[in-house]
Design an enzyme around this catalytic site. Structure first.
Site, short mmCIF file in Angstrom:
data_model
loop_
_atom_site.label_atom_id
_atom_site.label_comp_id
_atom_site.label_asym_id
_atom_site.label_seq_id
_atom_site.Cartn_x
_atom_site.Cartn_y
_atom_site.Cartn_z
N LYS A 103 56.77 1.00 65.34
CA LYS A 103 56.52 -0.39 64.96
C LYS A 103 57.38 -0.80 63.75
O LYS A 103 57.96 -1.88 63.75
CB LYS A 103 55.03 -0.60 64.61
CG LYS A 103 54.09 -0.37 65.78
CD LYS A 103 52.66 -0.78 65.45
CE LYS A 103 52.02 0.07 64.38
NZ LYS A 103 51.81 1.49 64.73
N ARG A 105 44.11 -4.07 63.78
CA ARG A 105 43.95 -2.70 64.24
C ARG A 105 42.58 -2.48 64.88
O ARG A 105 42.31 -1.38 65.37
CB ARG A 105 44.05 -1.79 63.02
CG ARG A 105 45.03 -0.66 63.21
CD ARG A 105 45.83 -0.18 62.45
NE ARG A 105 46.28 1.08 62.11
CZ ARG A 105 47.39 1.23 61.43
NH1 ARG A 105 48.12 0.20 61.09
NH2 ARG A 105 47.78 2.42 61.10
N ARG A 134 58.83 13.12 60.81
CA ARG A 134 59.24 11.92 60.07
C ARG A 134 59.25 12.19 58.56
O ARG A 134 58.39 12.85 58.04
CB ARG A 134 58.27 10.78 60.38
CG ARG A 134 58.60 9.49 59.65
CD ARG A 134 58.09 8.29 60.41
NE ARG A 134 56.68 8.04 60.18
CZ ARG A 134 56.04 6.98 60.69
NH1 ARG A 134 56.69 6.13 61.46
NH2 ARG A 134 54.78 6.79 60.45
N ARG A 170 44.38 10.19 62.97
CA ARG A 170 44.92 8.82 63.14
C ARG A 170 45.07 8.48 64.63
O ARG A 170 44.84 7.35 65.05
CB ARG A 170 46.27 8.69 62.44
CG ARG A 170 46.13 8.51 60.93
CD ARG A 170 47.44 8.74 60.22
NE ARG A 170 48.42 7.71 60.45
CZ ARG A 170 49.73 7.87 60.31
NH1 ARG A 170 50.22 9.05 59.97
NH2 ARG A 170 50.56 6.89 60.52
N ARG A 196 54.75 11.81 54.29
CA ARG A 196 53.62 11.02 53.79
C ARG A 196 52.35 11.85 53.73
O ARG A 196 52.16 12.74 54.56
CB ARG A 196 53.40 9.80 54.71
CG ARG A 196 54.21 8.60 54.33
CD ARG A 196 54.23 7.50 55.36
NE ARG A 196 52.97 7.24 56.05
CZ ARG A 196 52.80 6.27 56.95
NH1 ARG A 196 53.82 5.48 57.26
NH2 ARG A 196 51.66 6.09 57.55
P1 AMP Z 1 50.44 2.68 58.84
O1 AMP Z 1 51.53 2.80 57.85
O2 AMP Z 1 50.42 1.36 59.57
O3 AMP Z 1 50.35 3.85 59.79
O4 AMP Z 1 49.06 2.68 58.01
C1 AMP Z 1 48.70 3.78 57.20
C2 AMP Z 1 47.21 3.76 56.94
O5 AMP Z 1 46.84 2.53 56.27
C3 AMP Z 1 46.32 3.78 58.18
O6 AMP Z 1 46.12 5.10 58.65
C4 AMP Z 1 45.03 3.16 57.64
O7 AMP Z 1 44.32 4.06 56.82
C5 AMP Z 1 45.57 2.08 56.73
N1 AMP Z 1 45.77 0.79 57.46
C6 AMP Z 1 46.96 0.18 57.72
N2 AMP Z 1 46.76 -0.97 58.39
C7 AMP Z 1 45.43 -1.09 58.56
C8 AMP Z 1 44.59 -2.05 59.20
N3 AMP Z 1 45.09 -3.14 59.80
N4 AMP Z 1 43.25 -1.83 59.18
C9 AMP Z 1 42.71 -0.76 58.57
N5 AMP Z 1 43.44 0.19 57.96
C10 AMP Z 1 44.79 0.05 57.95
#
Ligand code: AMP
Length: 214
Positions: A13, A88, A127, A173, A162
Site C-alpha cells: 500500500k 481498517r 522489509r 497483524r 520496524r
Molecule cells: P501500518 O504501517 O499501516 O501497517 O500500521 C502500523 C500499525 O499502526 C498497525 O499495526 C496498527 O497498530 C496501527 N494502525 C495503523 N492504521 C490503523 C487504523 N486505521 N486503525 C487502527 N490501528 C491502525
C-alpha cells in the site's frame, strides 16, 4: 483522486500510494506513519498507541477517527488523497462514510491490493525502513537492498526492521487483518466502490488504479 487503499500488511500500500502521489499529486495519508510520528513525539496519543502497535493490534477506532477527522480537513487534501491503512475496521469505514458528506468529500473508490500470502510473509520479514522520520525510505534485503549494508541510499541514516515486524507481531497483524479488515472488501463491493487489483508489482498496481481514475 480520493481513494482508499485496502490490502494486507506488506501488500504494498505504501509503495503504491507513493507512486500514485507522483502520478496525480494526491497526498498519501498513512495512519501508520502518523501514529509512528506520534509515538516518536511521545504525545498522549503516541503513548497510548505504542502498546497496541508493538503487539500488532489495532489502535482503538475512536482515537483513529478523531485523528483522521482533523487530517482530512487539512488544506493539502483538496488536491486529492490516498488513504493508506485506513479504514481498517467496519466501524471506521462506517464512521468515514458518515463524516465525508459533512466535510464535503466524496470517495472515488476503494482499491484492494490482492497479493498472495506467501509474497506478503516474505516481504514483511525482509522489509527494512530508513530510521530517519523525514525519509522513511523502504528497502528489502532480498529484492531491493541498500547500496551500503544497513545505510539508507537517500539520506545516509541507518535502516532498521520496524518494532512490529518481528515474526510474532507479523503473525498477529495478519490475523487481525483477516478478522477486522477483510470484511471491508465486501463493504465497499456492496457500495459499488470496489476495484480489485491483482498484478505482479506495486508499480503495475499504481498504473491500473491511475488508469481507472483517468
Ligand atoms: P501500518 O504501517 O499501516 O501497517 O500500521 C502500523 C500499525 O499502526 C498497525 O499495526 C496498527 O497498530 C496501527 N494502525 C495503523 N492504521 C490503523 C487504523 N486505521 N486503525 C487502527 N490501528 C491502525
Amino acid at each position: 483522486m480520493k481513494i482508499v487503499l485496502l490490502g494486507a500488511p506488506g501488500a504494498g500500500k505504501g509503495t503504491v500510494a507513493k507512486a500514485l502521489n507522483k502520478l496525480t499529486g494526491a497526498v498519501q495519508i498513512s495512519t501508520g506513519d502518523i501514529l509512528r510520528s506520534e509515538v516518536r513525539a511521545e504525545s498522549d496519543l503516541g503513548k497510548i498507541a505504542k502498546g497496541y502497535m508493538d503487539a500488532g493490534d489495532l489502535v482503538p477506532d475512536e482515537l483513529i477517527m478523531r485523528m483522521m477527522e482533523k487530517r482530512l480537513q487539512q488544506p493539502d487534501c483538496a488536491a486529492g488523497f490516498i488513504l493508506d491503512g485506513f479504514p481498517r475496521t467496519i466501524a471506521q469505514a462506517t464512521a468515514l462514510d458518515e463524516m465525508m458528506p459533512e466535510l464535503g468529500i466524496e470517495l472515488d473508490f476503494a482499491a484492494n491490493l490482492d497479493v498472495a500470502k506467501e509474497v506478503i510473509l516474505d516481504r514483511l520479514t525482509t522489509r527494512r525502513t530508513c530510521s530517519n522520520p523525514d525519509c522513511q525510505a523502504i528497502y528489502n534485503v532480498k529484492s531491493m537492498p541498500t547500496k551500503v549494508e544497513g545505510i539508507c541510499d537517500k539520506c545516509g541514516s541507518p535502516v532498521v526492521q520496524r518494532d512490529d515486524e518481528t515474526e510474532q507481531a507479523i503473525s498477529k497483524r495478519l490475523d487481525v487483518y483477516t478478522e477486522k479488515t477483510v470484511p471491508l472488501i465486501s463493504y465497499y463491493e456492496k457500495e459499488g466502490k470496489l476495484l480489485n487489483v491483482r498484478t505482479a508489482s506495486s508499480k503495475a498496481s499504481a498504473q491500473v488504479i491511475f488508469e481507472k481514475i483517468r
